[in-house]
Design an enzyme around this catalytic site. Structure first.
Site, PDB file in Angstrom:
ATOM      1  N   TYR A 144       0.861  -1.191   0.000  1.00 15.54           N
ATOM      2  CA  TYR A 144       0.000   0.000   0.000  1.00 15.54           C
ATOM      3  C   TYR A 144       0.886   1.225   0.000  1.00 15.54           C
ATOM      4  O   TYR A 144       1.843   1.298   0.797  1.00 15.54           O
ATOM      5  CB  TYR A 144      -0.899  -0.004   1.243  1.00 15.54           C
ATOM      6  CG  TYR A 144      -1.798   1.193   1.380  1.00 15.54           C
ATOM      7  CD1 TYR A 144      -1.543   2.173   2.346  1.00 15.54           C
ATOM      8  CD2 TYR A 144      -2.915   1.357   0.556  1.00 15.54           C
ATOM      9  CE1 TYR A 144      -2.381   3.276   2.480  1.00 15.54           C
ATOM     10  CE2 TYR A 144      -3.754   2.451   0.692  1.00 15.54           C
ATOM     11  CZ  TYR A 144      -3.488   3.406   1.658  1.00 15.54           C
ATOM     12  OH  TYR A 144      -4.299   4.501   1.787  1.00 15.54           O
ATOM     13  N   ASP A 239       9.355   3.027  -0.507  1.00 16.43           N
ATOM     14  CA  ASP A 239       8.297   3.697   0.240  1.00 16.43           C
ATOM     15  C   ASP A 239       8.535   3.422   1.725  1.00 16.43           C
ATOM     16  O   ASP A 239       8.127   2.384   2.245  1.00 16.43           O
ATOM     17  CB  ASP A 239       6.923   3.201  -0.211  1.00 16.43           C
ATOM     18  CG  ASP A 239       5.814   3.876   0.577  1.00 16.43           C
ATOM     19  OD1 ASP A 239       4.634   3.613   0.287  1.00 16.43           O
ATOM     20  OD2 ASP A 239       6.137   4.659   1.501  1.00 16.43           O
ATOM     21  N   LYS A 267       4.491   9.727   8.546  1.00 11.20           N
ATOM     22  CA  LYS A 267       4.303   9.197   9.906  1.00 11.20           C
ATOM     23  C   LYS A 267       5.300   9.777  10.926  1.00 11.20           C
ATOM     24  O   LYS A 267       5.141  10.902  11.400  1.00 11.20           O
ATOM     25  CB  LYS A 267       4.338   7.668   9.874  1.00 11.20           C
ATOM     26  CG  LYS A 267       3.172   7.073   9.031  1.00 11.20           C
ATOM     27  CD  LYS A 267       3.194   5.564   9.009  1.00 11.20           C
ATOM     28  CE  LYS A 267       2.217   5.007   8.005  1.00 11.20           C
ATOM     29  NZ  LYS A 267       0.822   4.976   8.474  1.00 11.20           N
TER      30      LYS A 267
HETATM   31  P1  KE4 Z   1      -0.895   8.550   4.346  1.00 12.77           P
HETATM   32  O1  KE4 Z   1      -1.403   9.205   3.075  1.00 12.77           O
HETATM   33  O2  KE4 Z   1      -1.977   7.715   5.030  1.00 12.77           O
HETATM   34  O3  KE4 Z   1      -0.208   9.533   5.289  1.00 12.77           O
HETATM   35  O4  KE4 Z   1       0.253   7.515   3.924  1.00 12.77           O
HETATM   36  C1  KE4 Z   1      -0.024   6.533   2.972  1.00 12.77           C
HETATM   37  C2  KE4 Z   1       0.975   5.394   3.110  1.00 12.77           C
HETATM   38  C3  KE4 Z   1       1.987   5.278   2.170  1.00 12.77           C
HETATM   39  N1  KE4 Z   1       2.912   4.296   2.249  1.00 12.77           N
HETATM   40  C4  KE4 Z   1       2.879   3.391   3.264  1.00 12.77           C
HETATM   41  C5  KE4 Z   1       3.921   2.319   3.320  1.00 12.77           C
HETATM   42  C6  KE4 Z   1       1.857   3.462   4.256  1.00 12.77           C
HETATM   43  O5  KE4 Z   1       1.840   2.554   5.261  1.00 12.77           O
HETATM   44  C7  KE4 Z   1       0.888   4.478   4.181  1.00 12.77           C
HETATM   45  C8  KE4 Z   1      -0.243   4.596   5.179  1.00 12.77           C
HETATM   46  N2  KE4 Z   1      -0.404   3.503   6.077  1.00 12.77           N
HETATM   47  C9  KE4 Z   1      -1.746   3.270   6.592  1.00 12.77           C
HETATM   48  C10 KE4 Z   1      -1.671   2.128   7.610  1.00 12.77           C
HETATM   49  N3  KE4 Z   1      -1.441   0.895   6.988  1.00 12.77           N
HETATM   50  C11 KE4 Z   1      -2.342   4.488   7.171  1.00 12.77           C
HETATM   51  C12 KE4 Z   1      -3.582   4.271   8.015  1.00 12.77           C
HETATM   52  C13 KE4 Z   1      -4.815   4.789   7.302  1.00 12.77           C
HETATM   53  O6  KE4 Z   1      -4.969   4.553   6.081  1.00 12.77           O
HETATM   54  O7  KE4 Z   1      -5.634   5.440   8.024  1.00 12.77           O
END
Ligand code: KE4
Length: 431
Positions: A144, A239, A267
């Site tokens: 993801y 990523d 994060k």
């Molecule tokens: P954000 O757009 O949610 O800040 O980041 C996206 C993203 C990109 N790359 C990786 C490896 C990530 O884990 C994430 C976001 N992770 C999720 C949890 N698995 C965020 C939680 C959510 O979607 O509310």
């Protein structure tokens, strides 16, 4: 456990918020029941609006590596707040943040701040396409990278949890330009490079996955991808939104000994405020406006409040000589206890851990090393385990396809309580 106030709050929230949440993974949809509305958090604990306290392994999905409400982070925010919250002009804090990121991740010579991990990955892909003048990107099933159109193809995290790895609303053209391969299967990558010679702009991956649960790459896989990108003129994008400054001071690229061409972050670098970033070789980054033609912008990018929280967090991690050893000790203690429980209870399951990220997979298989292994998990059994854990005061991600996070604030007592609660839950599931 009384959660009546959360139940009422959820009924109110769904009236004007889609699904009652501002991010789908919070919805408890795959585990049943209503999400808990959180009132406060400090250290390793969160408290819901019914005054129930939990030991927290979500940690805001990764940012809270120091624990919640760390006094240094809170003080930094209070100090900055008094000078104003946003100017839409450069500040010294942004330069300080850029310098620190480049110091902690030497593959990064230049870095641009954005407001989320999604923005970081979207922007990094656009930059890779602009730099290579190619259209195609390779991603991996189960990984993801945020909700950018190009990445919602066989995606992990919430997309996987809710069974929509290919989201509606993505155009055929966008989907055409995203190729998918299998994590830990190097042949699936080299086949695509052979088939789409000189057309692939980049390969993007979670260098240690968290969004199909935690999976570590094999040496053959990760080194092979680095070589394939170099040999084919494609950029390797790590990523590290989740793994950055989490699995090691220098992120997964330090742990694995691989130098990517671009790195995306998020994060932890926001310390709990909205921050993302992407960076890499100056030769590539200088293609970005205002120096070059690849456009990307953001009203609140590098926002002083967000930079203060992120800087305070990163400075503690960078200046401490013991925090990653402490995280390793705490995480190993916890996972050794959970593995002991699986054996003593005679319960089938696999635990993968990399640093302070871990996942307990409810599978009959002996190992979980790729997406197919992950798909063998019993998500109904996970849902029952999740509820038993919650009743014991342990707050974990409401999905089998996520990572748990240990923070520097988790005490041995918290960890032992978690091990004991896990054993009780496994015994109840086994009865
Ligand atoms: P954000 O757009 O949610 O800040 O980041 C996206 C993203 C990109 N790359 C990786 C490896 C990530 O884990 C994430 C976001 N992770 C999720 C949890 N698995 C965020 C939680 C959510 O979607 O509310």
């Amino acid at each position: 456990m009384n959660t009546n106030n959360s139940k009422q709050a959820f009924q109110e929230a769904v009236k004007h918020i889609p699904g009652g949440v501002n991010s789908p993974v919070r919805a408890f949809k795959s585990v049943g029941g209503n999400p808990l509305f959180i009132q406060s958090a400090t250290g390793a604990k969160i408290t819901d609006i019914d005054q129930n306290e939990y030991i927290d392994y979500v940690g805001s999905w990764g940012p809270m590596i120091l624990g919640h409400s760390h006094p240094t982070v809170t003080q930094a925010l209070q100090n900055t707040l008094l000078s104003g919250t946003s100017f839409g002009a450069p500040t010294l804090l942004e330069t300080e943040m850029a310098n620190l990121i480049c110091e902690m991740m030497p593959s990064i010579e230049s870095v641009r701040m954005v407001n989320s991990g999604t923005e970081a990955t979207m922007s990094a892909l656009r930059l890779a396409r602009g730099y290579t003048k190619r259209d195609l990107v390779i991603k991996f099933e189960g990984c993801y990278h945020g909700h950018g159109d190009s990445f919602l193809i066989k995606a992990g995290s919430g997309a996987l949890t809710f069974g929509t790895p290919n989201s509606p609303g993505i155009t055929k053209g966008t989907a055409h330009d995203t190729l998918t391969a299998e994590y830990n299967n190097l042949q699936s990558v080299t086949n695509l490079f052979d088939k789409y010679k000189d057309q692939i702009a980049a390969v993007i991956l979670e260098p240690v996955t968290g969004n199909m649960g935690v999976i570590k790459p094999t040496d053959e896989f990760i080194n092979g991808i680095r070589k394939a990108c170099t040999d084919n003129g494609a950029l390797l994008i790590f990523d590290e939104v989740m793994t950055g400054f989490r699995v090691a001071k220098g992120g997964a690229q330090q742990l694995l000994g691989i130098t990517p061409d671009l790195t995306t972050m998020g994060k932890i670098i926001g310390g709990g405020l909205p921050v993302g970033a992407y960076g890499g070789k100056k030769e590539i980054m200088d293609l970005l406006a205002p120096n070059g033609p690849v456009y990307q912008a953001g009203t609140l990018s590098g926002n002083p409040m967000a930079m203060s929280a992120g800087l305070a967090t990163l400075q503690i991690l960078n200046e401490s000589s013991t925090c990653y050893d402490e995280l390793e000790q705490k995480s190993a203690f916890l996972v050794d206890g959970l593995e002991r429980n699986l054996k003593e209870v005679g319960f089938p399951g696999v635990i993968n851990r990399v640093g302070s990220m871990f996942t307990l997979f409810f599978t009959q298989q002996k190992t979980v090393n790729n997406f197919i292994d992950v798909m063998s998990c019993d998500t109904d059994l996970f849902a029952e385990y999740f509820k038993l854990s919650l009743e014991s005061g342990i707050y974990t991600a409401p999905s089998q396809f996520e990572a748990g996070f240990v923070s520097l604030a988790h005490t041995q007592e918290d960890l032992q309580q978690t091990i004991d609660a896990n054993k009780s839950a496994l015994q109840q599931l086994n009865s």
